[in-house]
Design a protein around this motif. Structure first.
Motif, PDB file in Angstrom:
ATOM      1  N   VAL A  63      22.453  18.145  55.063  1.00  0.00           N
ATOM      2  CA  VAL A  63      23.096  17.894  53.770  1.00  0.00           C
ATOM      3  C   VAL A  63      22.006  17.455  52.799  1.00  0.00           C
ATOM      4  N   ILE A  64      21.867  18.190  51.718  1.00  0.00           N
ATOM      5  CA  ILE A  64      20.890  17.844  50.679  1.00  0.00           C
ATOM      6  C   ILE A  64      21.493  16.712  49.856  1.00  0.00           C
ATOM      7  N   THR A  65      20.747  15.614  49.706  1.00  0.00           N
ATOM      8  CA  THR A  65      21.299  14.481  48.950  1.00  0.00           C
ATOM      9  C   THR A  65      20.611  14.288  47.597  1.00  0.00           C
ATOM     10  N   SER A 123      19.922  27.438  52.868  1.00  0.00           N
ATOM     11  CA  SER A 123      20.475  27.297  54.224  1.00  0.00           C
ATOM     12  C   SER A 123      22.005  27.153  54.220  1.00  0.00           C
ATOM     13  N   GLU A 124      22.613  27.138  53.056  1.00  0.00           N
ATOM     14  CA  GLU A 124      24.075  27.186  52.904  1.00  0.00           C
ATOM     15  C   GLU A 124      24.805  26.120  53.732  1.00  0.00           C
ATOM     16  N   GLY A 125      24.237  24.937  53.761  1.00  0.00           N
ATOM     17  CA  GLY A 125      24.923  23.830  54.435  1.00  0.00           C
ATOM     18  C   GLY A 125      24.892  23.901  55.946  1.00  0.00           C
ATOM     19  N   GLY A 169      24.324  22.432  45.455  1.00  0.00           N
ATOM     20  CA  GLY A 169      24.848  23.765  45.789  1.00  0.00           C
ATOM     21  C   GLY A 169      23.862  24.846  45.390  1.00  0.00           C
ATOM     22  N   ASN A 170      23.220  24.670  44.237  1.00  0.00           N
ATOM     23  CA  ASN A 170      22.220  25.651  43.788  1.00  0.00           C
ATOM     24  C   ASN A 170      21.081  25.748  44.797  1.00  0.00           C
ATOM     25  N   ILE A 171      20.667  24.589  45.307  1.00  0.00           N
ATOM     26  CA  ILE A 171      19.558  24.575  46.272  1.00  0.00           C
ATOM     27  C   ILE A 171      20.032  25.147  47.615  1.00  0.00           C
ATOM     28  N   ALA A 172      21.230  24.736  48.029  1.00  0.00           N
ATOM     29  CA  ALA A 172      21.743  25.214  49.329  1.00  0.00           C
ATOM     30  C   ALA A 172      21.952  26.727  49.332  1.00  0.00           C
ATOM     31  N   THR A 173      22.188  27.316  48.146  1.00  0.00           N
ATOM     32  CA  THR A 173      22.380  28.778  48.081  1.00  0.00           C
ATOM     33  C   THR A 173      21.144  29.489  47.526  1.00  0.00           C
ATOM     34  N   ASN A 174      20.099  28.741  47.177  1.00  0.00           N
ATOM     35  CA  ASN A 174      18.922  29.324  46.511  1.00  0.00           C
ATOM     36  C   ASN A 174      19.384  30.227  45.365  1.00  0.00           C
ATOM     37  N   ALA A 175      20.124  29.647  44.420  1.00  0.00           N
ATOM     38  CA  ALA A 175      20.767  30.426  43.360  1.00  0.00           C
ATOM     39  C   ALA A 175      19.742  31.167  42.489  1.00  0.00           C
ATOM     40  N   GLY A 176      20.206  32.269  41.900  1.00  0.00           N
ATOM     41  CA  GLY A 176      19.329  33.112  41.075  1.00  0.00           C
ATOM     42  C   GLY A 176      19.673  32.995  39.597  1.00  0.00           C
ATOM     43  N   GLY A 177      20.476  33.949  39.097  1.00  0.00           N
ATOM     44  CA  GLY A 177      20.870  33.891  37.694  1.00  0.00           C
ATOM     45  C   GLY A 177      19.998  34.763  36.812  1.00  0.00           C
ATOM     46  N   VAL A 199      31.947  20.481  56.646  1.00  0.00           N
ATOM     47  CA  VAL A 199      31.580  21.457  55.618  1.00  0.00           C
ATOM     48  C   VAL A 199      31.198  20.679  54.365  1.00  0.00           C
ATOM     49  N   THR A 200      30.001  20.945  53.845  1.00  0.00           N
ATOM     50  CA  THR A 200      29.564  20.272  52.615  1.00  0.00           C
ATOM     51  C   THR A 200      30.006  21.100  51.425  1.00  0.00           C
ATOM     52  N   GLN A 201      30.469  20.418  50.393  1.00  0.00           N
ATOM     53  CA  GLN A 201      30.899  21.138  49.185  1.00  0.00           C
ATOM     54  C   GLN A 201      30.336  20.468  47.938  1.00  0.00           C
ATOM     55  N   GLY A 202      29.791  21.294  47.036  1.00  0.00           N
ATOM     56  CA  GLY A 202      29.323  20.806  45.743  1.00  0.00           C
ATOM     57  C   GLY A 202      30.395  21.119  44.697  1.00  0.00           C
ATOM     58  N   GLY A 203      30.090  22.059  43.814  1.00  0.00           N
ATOM     59  CA  GLY A 203      31.017  22.390  42.734  1.00  0.00           C
ATOM     60  C   GLY A 203      32.072  23.418  43.111  1.00  0.00           C
ATOM     61  N   ASN A 204      32.049  23.894  44.342  1.00  0.00           N
ATOM     62  CA  ASN A 204      33.017  24.894  44.823  1.00  0.00           C
ATOM     63  C   ASN A 204      33.008  26.169  43.968  1.00  0.00           C
ATOM     64  N   THR A 205      31.836  26.605  43.555  1.00  0.00           N
ATOM     65  CA  THR A 205      31.749  27.869  42.805  1.00  0.00           C
ATOM     66  C   THR A 205      31.112  28.978  43.643  1.00  0.00           C
ATOM     67  N   GLY A 206      30.777  28.693  44.888  1.00  0.00           N
ATOM     68  CA  GLY A 206      30.148  29.689  45.762  1.00  0.00           C
ATOM     69  C   GLY A 206      31.036  30.929  45.887  1.00  0.00           C
ATOM     70  N   LEU A 207      30.405  32.077  46.045  1.00  0.00           N
ATOM     71  CA  LEU A 207      31.165  33.330  46.022  1.00  0.00           C
ATOM     72  C   LEU A 207      31.292  33.985  47.400  1.00  0.00           C
ATOM     73  N   CYS A 226      28.917  24.138  38.871  1.00  0.00           N
ATOM     74  CA  CYS A 226      28.114  24.143  40.098  1.00  0.00           C
ATOM     75  C   CYS A 226      27.144  22.959  40.073  1.00  0.00           C
ATOM     76  N   THR A 227      26.735  22.527  41.269  1.00  0.00           N
ATOM     77  CA  THR A 227      25.877  21.347  41.379  1.00  0.00           C
ATOM     78  C   THR A 227      24.470  21.759  41.789  1.00  0.00           C
ATOM     79  N   ILE A 228      23.534  20.870  41.535  1.00  0.00           N
ATOM     80  CA  ILE A 228      22.148  21.188  41.894  1.00  0.00           C
ATOM     81  C   ILE A 228      22.022  21.290  43.421  1.00  0.00           C
ATOM     82  N   ALA A 263      26.428  31.549  35.065  1.00  0.00           N
ATOM     83  CA  ALA A 263      27.685  31.451  34.309  1.00  0.00           C
ATOM     84  C   ALA A 263      28.537  30.282  34.816  1.00  0.00           C
ATOM     85  N   SER A 264      28.278  29.811  36.036  1.00  0.00           N
ATOM     86  CA  SER A 264      29.062  28.714  36.618  1.00  0.00           C
ATOM     87  C   SER A 264      28.427  27.350  36.360  1.00  0.00           C
ATOM     88  N   GLU A 265      27.455  27.262  35.436  1.00  0.00           N
ATOM     89  CA  GLU A 265      26.630  26.049  35.337  1.00  0.00           C
ATOM     90  C   GLU A 265      27.397  24.772  34.961  1.00  0.00           C
TER      91      GLU A 265
HETATM   92  P1  FAD Z   1      29.450  25.200  46.552  1.00  0.00           P
HETATM   93  O1  FAD Z   1      30.198  26.407  46.164  1.00  0.00           O
HETATM   94  O2  FAD Z   1      30.215  23.942  46.647  1.00  0.00           O
HETATM   95  O3  FAD Z   1      28.713  25.465  47.955  1.00  0.00           O
HETATM   96  C1  FAD Z   1      27.975  26.639  48.186  1.00  0.00           C
HETATM   97  C2  FAD Z   1      27.264  26.549  49.554  1.00  0.00           C
HETATM   98  O4  FAD Z   1      26.286  25.518  49.525  1.00  0.00           O
HETATM   99  C3  FAD Z   1      28.181  26.219  50.705  1.00  0.00           C
HETATM  100  O5  FAD Z   1      27.730  26.874  51.852  1.00  0.00           O
HETATM  101  C4  FAD Z   1      28.046  24.713  50.850  1.00  0.00           C
HETATM  102  O6  FAD Z   1      28.310  24.274  52.167  1.00  0.00           O
HETATM  103  C5  FAD Z   1      26.587  24.499  50.481  1.00  0.00           C
HETATM  104  N1  FAD Z   1      26.298  23.213  49.843  1.00  0.00           N
HETATM  105  C6  FAD Z   1      26.739  22.759  48.630  1.00  0.00           C
HETATM  106  N2  FAD Z   1      26.182  21.573  48.344  1.00  0.00           N
HETATM  107  C7  FAD Z   1      25.371  21.259  49.387  1.00  0.00           C
HETATM  108  C8  FAD Z   1      24.521  20.145  49.677  1.00  0.00           C
HETATM  109  N3  FAD Z   1      24.391  19.120  48.837  1.00  0.00           N
HETATM  110  N4  FAD Z   1      23.844  20.161  50.851  1.00  0.00           N
HETATM  111  C9  FAD Z   1      23.952  21.180  51.727  1.00  0.00           C
HETATM  112  N5  FAD Z   1      24.749  22.252  51.497  1.00  0.00           N
HETATM  113  C10 FAD Z   1      25.441  22.294  50.344  1.00  0.00           C
HETATM  114  N6  FAD Z   1      25.120  32.518  41.879  1.00  0.00           N
HETATM  115  C11 FAD Z   1      23.879  32.995  41.596  1.00  0.00           C
HETATM  116  O7  FAD Z   1      22.969  32.882  42.422  1.00  0.00           O
HETATM  117  N7  FAD Z   1      23.619  33.621  40.406  1.00  0.00           N
HETATM  118  C12 FAD Z   1      24.564  33.771  39.452  1.00  0.00           C
HETATM  119  O8  FAD Z   1      24.278  34.329  38.402  1.00  0.00           O
HETATM  120  C13 FAD Z   1      25.867  33.259  39.711  1.00  0.00           C
HETATM  121  N8  FAD Z   1      26.841  33.362  38.785  1.00  0.00           N
HETATM  122  C14 FAD Z   1      28.088  32.870  39.062  1.00  0.00           C
HETATM  123  C15 FAD Z   1      29.081  32.973  38.085  1.00  0.00           C
HETATM  124  C16 FAD Z   1      30.358  32.485  38.324  1.00  0.00           C
HETATM  125  C17 FAD Z   1      31.406  32.586  37.247  1.00  0.00           C
HETATM  126  C18 FAD Z   1      30.653  31.880  39.582  1.00  0.00           C
HETATM  127  C19 FAD Z   1      32.016  31.323  39.864  1.00  0.00           C
HETATM  128  C20 FAD Z   1      29.676  31.779  40.536  1.00  0.00           C
HETATM  129  C21 FAD Z   1      28.386  32.267  40.303  1.00  0.00           C
HETATM  130  N9  FAD Z   1      27.366  32.157  41.257  1.00  0.00           N
HETATM  131  C22 FAD Z   1      26.110  32.635  40.968  1.00  0.00           C
HETATM  132  C23 FAD Z   1      27.631  31.542  42.570  1.00  0.00           C
HETATM  133  C24 FAD Z   1      27.567  29.996  42.599  1.00  0.00           C
HETATM  134  O9  FAD Z   1      27.768  29.435  41.331  1.00  0.00           O
HETATM  135  C25 FAD Z   1      26.239  29.528  43.171  1.00  0.00           C
HETATM  136  O10 FAD Z   1      26.173  29.939  44.521  1.00  0.00           O
HETATM  137  C26 FAD Z   1      26.030  28.009  43.111  1.00  0.00           C
HETATM  138  O11 FAD Z   1      24.684  27.752  43.452  1.00  0.00           O
HETATM  139  C27 FAD Z   1      26.933  27.214  44.042  1.00  0.00           C
HETATM  140  O12 FAD Z   1      26.875  25.834  43.696  1.00  0.00           O
HETATM  141  P2  FAD Z   1      28.093  24.846  44.034  1.00  0.00           P
HETATM  142  O13 FAD Z   1      27.681  23.462  43.720  1.00  0.00           O
HETATM  143  O14 FAD Z   1      29.341  25.319  43.396  1.00  0.00           O
HETATM  144  O15 FAD Z   1      28.174  25.009  45.630  1.00  0.00           O
END
Ligand code: FAD
Ligand code: ZN
Length: 474
Positions: A206-208, A200-202, A144-152, A69-77, A140-142, A135-137
């Protein structure tokens, strides 16, 4: 899952003494996520410091059939980053280098473990903007942002993370490194493979590292908090403000009265900025260069909206501090909700124009399951993404209310489907929604996803059980 000692030994050797931990105290914070919903276990935390080390780790895992399991900043929801079955945990915390920044070309290449806040700062130092904002900036790591295609909050103007990535370096399940770190805006030399990893959520690799797209930093930002009578009025206001500002809106966030009450009740330094209460509010922002005169179009648009009744009142921030205090109202909603006790949450999207009808149907349908609960529907109206939440009737813990989570969720998601929407707008599927996906995504799409997964990760060692629903054999 128990991992043979010989495999653990090889993995430790691959990263050296600084690159792993078996100390339960060090591993513990990686096993719990932000909402406290998922608890994992793992005997080994790996902390590779280079792409070569990630590749070596995955080669060993692939040969031995060891799940990772890959983990970045552990802010995933959605629980995606938690090793729920005792998998090896691969943290990107030491992949933390800024590899380069091209000011003229407006691109930056960073390793996956760099936090989003650091990326934003590095861009700012060169008078540039990396527009992803969550809000988790700070954590959270770049990667993780890419792996979750984060919005905001700035998707309206700049798109999801997907639109901000020009190049990617990723390691496949068998250790193969895909070198796709190109700083190209145009590249039609075949399948755009990097896009497979974005969101692709990991589960595919693994995105490096990534090459990111930067933008000119706007000199002017205008921010307003407006009272609107209904979600339909908010949608109308969005169209009017887009037209008046020539598409310069960078945020358009909806919140109901109850959200403002939660925030002003619980969060220090917040107050209702308007004289009279209103059922709904919109926080909006437009940005541009000095010459663009964004403020004039913005204020003119607001004045017209008040004149024709689309908005009943509004305050335009007169300083950066006032703008920050208006943003604080929006950004504190989750905290306000938490302080009010138990809540059931959804992260849904529907076409923007359908939001009023969706709310009119889904709120009463959910309240029929949890009578007396308090609807707190807020979020990124400009993107059609609503955080469609409910707090229990009374402040405080309420196990009976929370026991209804699944029934409420199914009721809501069924209505989302009717409106052609998505059950995950920005947080992903992870562990949380994987069981529901077959109900809301076509069999054909799921089969195509499974075929991709088999191609990239034939032994199913990358984040198994997350995102891809197993095939049910009846
Ligand atoms: P993690 O939580 O560590 O991992 C998330 C997923 O990505 C896991 O499936 C993990 O396996 C995978 N992953 C992580 N790093 C890698 C890598 N290098 N290669 C491959 N897979 C990887 N999300 C939004 O989209 N919009 C928001 O507005 C938003 N607001 C938030 C506010 C708060 C207070 C919190 C706690 C969370 C919020 N989130 C939001 C969710 C979260 O912050 C995002 O999903 C963020 O992109 C996750 O990044 P992370 O580094 O913490 O990843
Ligand atoms: Zn959001």
């Amino acid at each position: 899952m128990s991992i043979p000692d010989a495999v653990l030994g090889r993995l430790k050797d691959a990263v050296g003494a600084k690159g792993f931990s078996t100390d339960p105290n060090e591993i513990a914070p990686h096993l719990e996520e932000w909402r406290g919903k998922y608890h994992g276990h793992s005997a080994l935390l790996l902390k590779p410091a280079s792409t070569a080390e990630v590749s070596a780790i995955l080669r060993i895992c692939y040969e031995s059939g060891t799940a990772v399991v890959t983990q970045g900043g552990n802010t995933g929801l959605v629980g995606g980053q938690i090793p729920l079955k005792g998998e090896v945990l691969l943290s990107t915390q030491r992949l933390n280098k800024l590899r380069g920044l091209d000011q003229g070309g407006m691109t930056m290449t960073v390793e996956a473990g760099v936090t989003l806040a650091e990326v934003q700062r590095a861009a700012e130092d060169k008078q540039l903007l990396f527009p992803l904002s969550l809000a988790s900036e700070g954590s959270c790591t770049i990667g993780g942002n890419i792996a979750t295609n984060a919005g905001g909050t700035h998707v309206l103007r700049y798109g999801m993370t997907r639109a901000l990535v020009l190049g990617l370096e990723a390691v496949l399940a068998d250790g193969t490194v895909l070198p796709m770190l190109r700083a190209l805006h145009k590249d039609n030399s075949g399948y755009d493979l990097k896009q497979m990893f974005i969101g692709s959520e990991g589960t595919l690799g693994v995105i490096t590292a990534a090459t990111l797209r930067l933008f000119p930093r706007p000199d002017v930002a205008v921010t307003a908090f407006a009272a609107v009578p209904s979600p339909a009025a908010a949608v109308k206001l969005l169209g009017a403000m887009q037209a008046r500002t020539g598409g310069m809106l960078s945020a358009f966030e909806l919140m109901p009265r109850i959200a403002l009450e939660f925030v002003t009740r619980h969060v220090e330094g917040t107050r209702d900025p308007l004289a009279a209460p209103s059922p709904w509010y919109v926080l909006m922002e437009a940005t541009g260069g000095k010459g663009a005169n964004v403020a004039a179009g913005f204020e003119d648009g607001l004045a017209k909206a008040i004149e024709d009744g689309t908005a009943s009142d509004a305050v335009v921030a007169s300083s950066a501090a006032q703008a920050a205090s208006l943003w604080k109202l929006r950004e504190s909603i989750s905290e306000g909700q938490k302080r009010e006790g138990a809540s059931i949450k959804h992260d849904i999207s529907v076409p923007v124009a359908a939001i009023p009808d969706f709310l009119a149907k889904a709120v009463p349908a959910a309240l029929a399951v949890v009578p007396g609960a308090r609807a707190v529907s807020f979020g990124h109206l400009g993107d059609g993404n609503i955080h469609f939440n409910f707090n229990s009737a009374q402040a405080g813990d309420d196990p009976a209310f929370l026991a209804q989570w699944e029934e409420v969720q199914q009721t809501v998601h069924d209505i989302v489907k009717e409106f052609g929407g998505s059950i995950s707008a920005e947080h992903g599927i992870g562990a949380m929604k994987v069981a529901q996906l077959p109900r809301y995504k076509s069999h054909e799409e799921l089969e195509a996803m499974r075929a991709l997964k088999r191609a990239f990760d034939p032994k199913n060692i990358l984040n198994p059980g997350k995102l891809i629903p197993p095939v049910l054999r009846l």
